[in-house]
Scaffold this motif. Sequence first.
Motif, PDB file in Angstrom:
ATOM      1  N   LEU B  32     -10.639  -7.417 -10.889  1.00 56.05           N
ATOM      2  CA  LEU B  32      -9.902  -6.931  -9.723  1.00 56.05           C
ATOM      3  C   LEU B  32     -10.858  -6.405  -8.640  1.00 56.05           C
ATOM      4  N   VAL B  33     -11.870  -5.664  -9.082  1.00 56.84           N
ATOM      5  CA  VAL B  33     -12.842  -5.105  -8.141  1.00 56.84           C
ATOM      6  C   VAL B  33     -13.673  -6.230  -7.490  1.00 56.84           C
ATOM      7  N   ASP B  34     -14.042  -7.214  -8.305  1.00 58.09           N
ATOM      8  CA  ASP B  34     -14.764  -8.386  -7.778  1.00 58.09           C
ATOM      9  C   ASP B  34     -13.956  -9.058  -6.680  1.00 58.09           C
ATOM     10  N   LEU B  35     -12.676  -9.250  -6.982  1.00 55.20           N
ATOM     11  CA  LEU B  35     -11.784  -9.908  -6.024  1.00 55.20           C
ATOM     12  C   LEU B  35     -11.678  -9.061  -4.746  1.00 55.20           C
ATOM     13  N   ALA B  36     -11.463  -7.768  -4.921  1.00 58.50           N
ATOM     14  CA  ALA B  36     -11.291  -6.866  -3.772  1.00 58.50           C
ATOM     15  C   ALA B  36     -12.512  -6.920  -2.849  1.00 58.50           C
ATOM     16  N   ASN B  37     -13.690  -7.036  -3.477  1.00 53.53           N
ATOM     17  CA  ASN B  37     -14.922  -7.030  -2.686  1.00 53.53           C
ATOM     18  C   ASN B  37     -15.139  -8.308  -1.880  1.00 53.53           C
ATOM     19  N   ARG B  38     -14.303  -9.323  -2.139  1.00 52.73           N
ATOM     20  CA  ARG B  38     -14.435 -10.544  -1.343  1.00 52.73           C
ATOM     21  C   ARG B  38     -13.737 -10.410   0.005  1.00 52.73           C
ATOM     22  N   PHE B  39     -12.988  -9.316   0.176  1.00 52.39           N
ATOM     23  CA  PHE B  39     -12.236  -9.146   1.424  1.00 52.39           C
ATOM     24  C   PHE B  39     -12.864  -8.050   2.281  1.00 52.39           C
ATOM     25  N   GLU B  40     -12.614  -8.195   3.548  1.00 50.81           N
ATOM     26  CA  GLU B  40     -13.144  -7.237   4.502  1.00 50.81           C
ATOM     27  C   GLU B  40     -12.270  -5.979   4.565  1.00 50.81           C
ATOM     28  N   ALA B  41     -10.978  -6.167   4.314  1.00 48.97           N
ATOM     29  CA  ALA B  41     -10.010  -5.073   4.442  1.00 48.97           C
ATOM     30  C   ALA B  41     -10.379  -3.890   3.546  1.00 48.97           C
ATOM     31  N   SER B  42      -9.959  -2.727   3.963  1.00 46.13           N
ATOM     32  CA  SER B  42     -10.069  -1.536   3.138  1.00 46.13           C
ATOM     33  C   SER B  42      -8.896  -1.564   2.155  1.00 46.13           C
ATOM     34  N   LEU B  43      -9.215  -1.481   0.848  1.00 40.97           N
ATOM     35  CA  LEU B  43      -8.182  -1.694  -0.174  1.00 40.97           C
ATOM     36  C   LEU B  43      -8.104  -0.500  -1.115  1.00 40.97           C
ATOM     37  N   GLN B  44      -6.891  -0.068  -1.352  1.00 35.95           N
ATOM     38  CA  GLN B  44      -6.714   1.069  -2.263  1.00 35.95           C
ATOM     39  C   GLN B  44      -5.639   0.770  -3.299  1.00 35.95           C
ATOM     40  N   ILE B  45      -5.731   1.472  -4.420  1.00 37.63           N
ATOM     41  CA  ILE B  45      -4.723   1.344  -5.469  1.00 37.63           C
ATOM     42  C   ILE B  45      -4.216   2.741  -5.790  1.00 37.63           C
ATOM     43  N   ALA B  46      -2.898   2.891  -5.812  1.00 33.47           N
ATOM     44  CA  ALA B  46      -2.328   4.198  -6.146  1.00 33.47           C
ATOM     45  C   ALA B  46      -1.535   4.104  -7.440  1.00 33.47           C
ATOM     46  N   LYS B  47      -1.708   5.134  -8.271  1.00 34.83           N
ATOM     47  CA  LYS B  47      -0.857   5.302  -9.456  1.00 34.83           C
ATOM     48  C   LYS B  47      -0.290   6.704  -9.332  1.00 34.83           C
ATOM     49  N   GLY B  48       0.981   6.799  -9.007  1.00 42.07           N
ATOM     50  CA  GLY B  48       1.558   8.114  -8.718  1.00 42.07           C
ATOM     51  C   GLY B  48       0.818   8.739  -7.546  1.00 42.07           C
ATOM     52  N   ASN B  49       0.297   9.940  -7.751  1.00 40.04           N
ATOM     53  CA  ASN B  49      -0.424  10.631  -6.676  1.00 40.04           C
ATOM     54  C   ASN B  49      -1.904  10.282  -6.645  1.00 40.04           C
ATOM     55  N   GLN B  50      -2.352   9.534  -7.642  1.00 37.88           N
ATOM     56  CA  GLN B  50      -3.779   9.217  -7.729  1.00 37.88           C
ATOM     57  C   GLN B  50      -4.087   7.987  -6.877  1.00 37.88           C
ATOM     58  N   LEU B  51      -5.071   8.124  -6.002  1.00 34.70           N
ATOM     59  CA  LEU B  51      -5.424   7.035  -5.096  1.00 34.70           C
ATOM     60  C   LEU B  51      -6.896   6.695  -5.285  1.00 34.70           C
ATOM     61  N   VAL B  52      -7.194   5.414  -5.537  1.00 31.17           N
ATOM     62  CA  VAL B  52      -8.593   5.026  -5.732  1.00 31.17           C
ATOM     63  C   VAL B  52      -8.970   3.853  -4.825  1.00 31.17           C
ATOM     64  N   ASP B  53     -10.270   3.725  -4.590  1.00 32.46           N
ATOM     65  CA  ASP B  53     -10.833   2.626  -3.811  1.00 32.46           C
ATOM     66  C   ASP B  53     -10.880   1.382  -4.711  1.00 32.46           C
ATOM     67  N   ALA B  54     -10.185   0.332  -4.310  1.00 34.55           N
ATOM     68  CA  ALA B  54     -10.109  -0.883  -5.138  1.00 34.55           C
ATOM     69  C   ALA B  54     -11.448  -1.602  -5.225  1.00 34.55           C
ATOM     70  N   LYS B  55     -12.421  -1.204  -4.406  1.00 33.77           N
ATOM     71  CA  LYS B  55     -13.730  -1.867  -4.433  1.00 33.77           C
ATOM     72  C   LYS B  55     -14.738  -1.117  -5.304  1.00 33.77           C
ATOM     73  N   SER B  56     -14.312  -0.007  -5.914  1.00 34.98           N
ATOM     74  CA  SER B  56     -15.220   0.770  -6.761  1.00 34.98           C
ATOM     75  C   SER B  56     -14.784   0.679  -8.221  1.00 34.98           C
ATOM     76  N   ILE B  57     -15.633   0.072  -9.059  1.00 38.26           N
ATOM     77  CA  ILE B  57     -15.285  -0.095 -10.469  1.00 38.26           C
ATOM     78  C   ILE B  57     -15.106   1.270 -11.137  1.00 38.26           C
ATOM     79  N   MET B  58     -15.963   2.221 -10.790  1.00 41.10           N
ATOM     80  CA  MET B  58     -15.869   3.548 -11.424  1.00 41.10           C
ATOM     81  C   MET B  58     -14.511   4.181 -11.135  1.00 41.10           C
TER      82      MET B  58
END
Lengths: 157, 98
Positions: B32-58
């Motif tokens: 998923l992170v590999d895929l996200a990094n192929r795009f220029e857009a800023s991408l985030q993933i939220a689970k409930g209140n938790q929000l993470v950068d989709a381009k960061s594996i950590m």
Amino acid sequence: MKLSEILSHDAIISQLCSDTRDGAIQELLEVLLAADQLSSQGYRQILQALLEREANGSTGFGKGVAVPHCQHRAVKKTALAIGRSTKGLDFNALDKAPVYSVLLLLSPANDHDRHLQAMELVFGNLQRPGFRNALRQASSPKAVLELIAGTEGSEAN
Amino acid sequence: MTQETSADRREITKQVKIPNSLGLHARPAMQLVDLANRFEASLQIAKGNQLVDAKSIMQVMTLAATQGTKLTLSATGPDATQALAAMAELIAEGFGEE
């Protein structure tokens, strides 16, 4: 789940003897075997599974840390071992940088959700630069346990 | 030089659910992170209140998204629509797992 619940004093190697990825993984698995976290019959299979996992895709996630992991029926309960390399290990990491902290995580085969929780716990700490730096500098098992107790606040024992 | 249009700044979102039994463990997270990094857009993933950068594996590894977990993907940027479609497709396919 807390890190202090899955990491014992015996499972921390402040100075890995090995200077290779496979050697480091083996050293960490041996301390978990010695700590009775897995059956001796399962040891070979788990080692093979961990090494195959690395061959298929490195668990060197970047920024000097690697998290080899495996779910296996020979594992009694979720257990973590931490090893430190001052020289740095070649894990073929995502960022191609050397790995200084190896966190080996084993989980029983049946509980995927608990395995993911353990990964969340590990990465929740590893994503913080302060934690990564402190872990890399922790030169004794006691220092690692104190670092972890610190992150867990006053609840930690 | 590229000109930023109002469409580039608008955030778009998409709801997804983790279908595979092992959940979003390391291998799918890396896909998923590999895929996200192929795009220029800023991408985030939220689970409930938790929000993470989709381009960061950590960061993605901290989601602990088990089977059935609902996630909200969000994207801002020129290729936001394509990025969300690609990510949603990878997730819907269960990362090639059962």
